[in-house]
Write an enzyme that holds these catalytic residues in place. Structure first.
Site, PDB file in Angstrom:
ATOM      1  N   GLU A  24     -58.513 -22.749  66.661  1.00  0.00           N
ATOM      2  CA  GLU A  24     -58.713 -21.509  65.897  1.00  0.00           C
ATOM      3  C   GLU A  24     -57.361 -20.823  65.842  1.00  0.00           C
ATOM      4  OE1 GLU A  24     -61.485 -20.243  64.467  1.00  0.00           O
ATOM      5  OE2 GLU A  24     -62.881 -21.791  65.109  1.00  0.00           O
ATOM      6  N   CYS A  27     -56.475 -11.904  63.878  1.00  0.00           N
ATOM      7  CA  CYS A  27     -56.108 -13.145  63.168  1.00  0.00           C
ATOM      8  C   CYS A  27     -56.562 -13.140  61.716  1.00  0.00           C
ATOM      9  CB  CYS A  27     -56.714 -14.343  63.895  1.00  0.00           C
ATOM     10  SG  CYS A  27     -58.492 -14.185  64.117  1.00  0.00           S
TER      11      CYS A  27
HETATM   12  P1  NAD Z   1     -50.704 -17.883  71.884  1.00  0.00           P
HETATM   13  O1  NAD Z   1     -50.774 -19.156  71.129  1.00  0.00           O
HETATM   14  O2  NAD Z   1     -49.379 -17.380  72.292  1.00  0.00           O
HETATM   15  O3  NAD Z   1     -51.570 -17.964  73.232  1.00  0.00           O
HETATM   16  C1  NAD Z   1     -52.903 -18.407  73.233  1.00  0.00           C
HETATM   17  C2  NAD Z   1     -53.201 -19.044  74.593  1.00  0.00           C
HETATM   18  O4  NAD Z   1     -52.353 -20.158  74.794  1.00  0.00           O
HETATM   19  C3  NAD Z   1     -52.986 -18.112  75.775  1.00  0.00           C
HETATM   20  O5  NAD Z   1     -54.053 -18.277  76.685  1.00  0.00           O
HETATM   21  C4  NAD Z   1     -51.685 -18.595  76.382  1.00  0.00           C
HETATM   22  O6  NAD Z   1     -51.616 -18.441  77.767  1.00  0.00           O
HETATM   23  C5  NAD Z   1     -51.641 -20.061  76.017  1.00  0.00           C
HETATM   24  N1  NAD Z   1     -50.276 -20.553  75.789  1.00  0.00           N
HETATM   25  C6  NAD Z   1     -49.235 -19.856  75.257  1.00  0.00           C
HETATM   26  N2  NAD Z   1     -48.145 -20.640  75.200  1.00  0.00           N
HETATM   27  C7  NAD Z   1     -48.494 -21.860  75.684  1.00  0.00           C
HETATM   28  C8  NAD Z   1     -47.798 -23.090  75.881  1.00  0.00           C
HETATM   29  N3  NAD Z   1     -46.520 -23.209  75.567  1.00  0.00           N
HETATM   30  N4  NAD Z   1     -48.476 -24.108  76.417  1.00  0.00           N
HETATM   31  C9  NAD Z   1     -49.776 -24.003  76.740  1.00  0.00           C
HETATM   32  N5  NAD Z   1     -50.478 -22.854  76.589  1.00  0.00           N
HETATM   33  C10 NAD Z   1     -49.856 -21.790  76.072  1.00  0.00           C
HETATM   34  O7  NAD Z   1     -51.491 -16.817  70.991  1.00  0.00           O
HETATM   35  P2  NAD Z   1     -51.692 -15.288  71.273  1.00  0.00           P
HETATM   36  O8  NAD Z   1     -50.374 -14.599  71.137  1.00  0.00           O
HETATM   37  O9  NAD Z   1     -52.479 -15.069  72.498  1.00  0.00           O
HETATM   38  O10 NAD Z   1     -52.640 -14.890  70.030  1.00  0.00           O
HETATM   39  C11 NAD Z   1     -52.122 -14.616  68.784  1.00  0.00           C
HETATM   40  C12 NAD Z   1     -52.296 -15.775  67.824  1.00  0.00           C
HETATM   41  O11 NAD Z   1     -53.616 -16.250  67.868  1.00  0.00           O
HETATM   42  C13 NAD Z   1     -52.083 -15.355  66.373  1.00  0.00           C
HETATM   43  O12 NAD Z   1     -51.367 -16.373  65.713  1.00  0.00           O
HETATM   44  C14 NAD Z   1     -53.491 -15.249  65.818  1.00  0.00           C
HETATM   45  O13 NAD Z   1     -53.592 -15.436  64.425  1.00  0.00           O
HETATM   46  C15 NAD Z   1     -54.185 -16.318  66.567  1.00  0.00           C
HETATM   47  N6  NAD Z   1     -55.606 -16.019  66.661  1.00  0.00           N
HETATM   48  C16 NAD Z   1     -56.484 -16.809  66.013  1.00  0.00           C
HETATM   49  C17 NAD Z   1     -57.828 -16.503  66.057  1.00  0.00           C
HETATM   50  C18 NAD Z   1     -58.856 -17.336  65.364  1.00  0.00           C
HETATM   51  O14 NAD Z   1     -60.037 -17.138  65.642  1.00  0.00           O
HETATM   52  N7  NAD Z   1     -58.484 -18.250  64.499  1.00  0.00           N
HETATM   53  C19 NAD Z   1     -58.263 -15.411  66.813  1.00  0.00           C
HETATM   54  C20 NAD Z   1     -57.323 -14.652  67.473  1.00  0.00           C
HETATM   55  C21 NAD Z   1     -56.008 -14.963  67.407  1.00  0.00           C
END
Ligand code: NAD
Length: 458
Positions: free
Chosen positions: A209, A243
């Site tokens: 997602e 998002c």
């Molecule tokens: P992110 O990708 O930075 O982090 C998401 C999760 O991944 C967190 O739990 C984090 O600890 C983990 N993570 C981060 N870097 C990692 C790595 N290098 N290796 C492994 N795990 C890692 O996203 P965010 O900043 O928490 O959220 C924002 C993003 O999420 C935006 O792009 C938004 O559009 C998207 N989003 C999508 C939806 C959806 O339903 N499609 C909903 C909410 C947010």
């Protein structure tokens, strides 16, 4: 507890089949519902400490949605989990045909920070209902909510059924080294690719997602005040950290000036002349995200807002006029309270702007002309969308929620969530009272009859 050990414990528990007892699952879901309600104030407090989310927004977008998801699951779990009889193929006569739903096993859910409660618990409900065990890794950026999730879920579930593992990149990296039966990830496109790579060696199925740059097209047929009111809600709820928030506007030239005027007045109506003092306006989650957003203002024409206070992680609702396509704000997903306003004259202009980006997660059109919005729906590929409003398609659990292309893989919500977390087994139960000899060798002159049979049953 080490990742390997948690996983092993959950795998053993899954083998006992305890996670597949629907009555026990219903009791757990009722318990989860009770715990959430009894901790409602604590949830608000955690979300407020994390980024000053108001109670109203917290109920609307975190607690309320989850209660509804639990209620819908309790209502339908019996029928979702039963084998479904489907029409048998005449070619297999005589038989009875079924679809069995089978849990994958041990599921890893990785959640983001922007709706830290809801985006962790909604997939968890679906995964549990489908009969899986879950390891949930909430976001490290919303530590109060993550701690609350750990406390709450450990009250309802045993760790061999559901376990919260807190942490950031190192902890998630360790979890991703293990062999899960399913991974459900919500977050950025960049990390989504890391998750997909980690899943590939084991061929672990994934739901991703992700995000994107969601366009909002407003044609000349609309009354700008209603558009402005709905846009201000959709863009500035959660301070734009959504998002599916409209990322940028594409407004018809003829109504642009009036729309900007109405947007300014609706922002002021919603948050006052100084939104920093409004109880309803959240903060940017951390200083890194605030700096990222402030950098977007540097090469843009700010026509409203643009003020910030780093000591309070505050950025005002901001409007930007006609940014160039290579400006910072148009390069990627904004994910904050900045709304760029671009204008168009012809449908070709719309096409030329949308072609800069991959398929978005959300897509919005404001128009009274059904032929125009239907054309937009059919012309462009995107995760899901709303006509004449923004984001509200998320609220109907009968609609699939998910992306396409760079905005994600897979969908969930309601029954689709249950289906996401279950493998569908197609089963034919053949009867023995008749055995039609046609398919058996020697085939000699049977081909003509085979063709007739195919034609008859097609
Ligand atoms: P992110 O990708 O930075 O982090 C998401 C999760 O991944 C967190 O739990 C984090 O600890 C983990 N993570 C981060 N870097 C990692 C790595 N290098 N290796 C492994 N795990 C890692 O996203 P965010 O900043 O928490 O959220 C924002 C993003 O999420 C935006 O792009 C938004 O559009 C998207 N989003 C999508 C939806 C959806 O339903 N499609 C909903 C909410 C947010």
């Amino acid at each position: 507890m080490e990742a390997k050990l948690i996983l092993e414990t959950q795998k053993q528990y899954f083998l006992t089949r305890a996670t597949r007892d629907v009555n026990a699952l219903k009791n757990l879901l009722v318990k989860l519902r009770k715990e959430i309600i009894s901790r409602e104030e604590a949830i608000y407090e955690a979300l407020y400490k994390d980024f000053k989310k108001s109670k109203f927004e917290a109920y609307l977008s975190e607690v309320g949605i989850i209660i509804s998801e639990i209620d819908a699951t309790l209502k339908h779990i019996d029928s979702w989990s039963k084998p479904k009889r489907v029409r048998a193929s005449g070619l297999n006569f005589p038989s009875k045909d079924y679809i069995y739903s089978e849990p994958y096993g041990t599921v890893l859910i990785i959640a983001p920070w922007n709706y830290p409660f809801q985006l962790a618990v909604a997939p968890l409900i679906a995964a549990i209902a489908a009969g899986n065990t879950v390891v949930l890794k909430p976001s490290e950026h919303t530590s109060h909510t993550s701690q609350l999730l750990e406390d709450l879920l450990s009250t309802v579930f045993t760790p061999e059924h559901v376990k919260v593992v807190q942490g950031g990149v190192p902890e998630t990296t360790l979890l991703l080294k293990e062999r899960w039966d399913y991974i459900f990830f919500t977050g950025s496109v960049a990390v989504g690719k890391i998750v997909a790579k980690a899943a590939a060696p084991f061929l672990t199925p994934v739901t991703l997602e992700l995000g994107g740059k969601n366009p909002c097209i407003i044609d000349a047929t609309m009354h700008t005040q209603l558009v402005a009111k709905r846009l201000v809600w959709g863009k500035f709820v959660n301070a734009g950290q959504t998002c599916i928030a409209p990322d940028y506007l594409l407004v018809h030239n003829s109504i642009k000036t009036q729309l900007i005027h109405d947007l300014k007045s609706e922002i002021t109506k919603a948050y006052g002349t100084n939104p920093q003092t409004s109880e309803d306006y959240p903060r940017i989650v951390n200083s890194a995200h605030l700096s990222r957003l402030i950098a977007m203002l540097k090469d843009s024409e700010v026509i409203f807002g643009g003020t910030y206070d780093a000591s309070d992680s505050y950025l005002a609702p901001t409007l930007i006029n006609e940014p160039s396509m290579d400006s910072e704000v148009m390069k990627g997903e904004i994910f904050g309270p900045i709304l760029p306003i671009l204008s168009y004259e012809t449908e070709n202009d719309i096409q030329s702007i949308l072609s800069h980006y991959d398929k978005p997660l959300g897509f919005y059109v404001f128009s009274s002309d059904s032929s125009f919005y239907k054309k937009m729906i059919e012309t462009y590929s995107f995760g899901g969308g709303t006509i004449n409003d923004t984001m509200i398609h998320f609220g109907n659990s009968k609609l699939p929620f998910g992306g396409v292309g760079e905005s994600g893989i897979g969908t969930y919500h309601g029954k689709l969530g249950f289906d996401t977390f279950s493998h569908k087994k197609g089963i034919v139960i053949k009867a023995n009272w008749l055995d039609i000899p046609l398919r058996y060798a020697p085939y000699t002159n049977k081909l003509k009859n085979l063709k007739r049979l195919f034609k008859f049953f097609s």
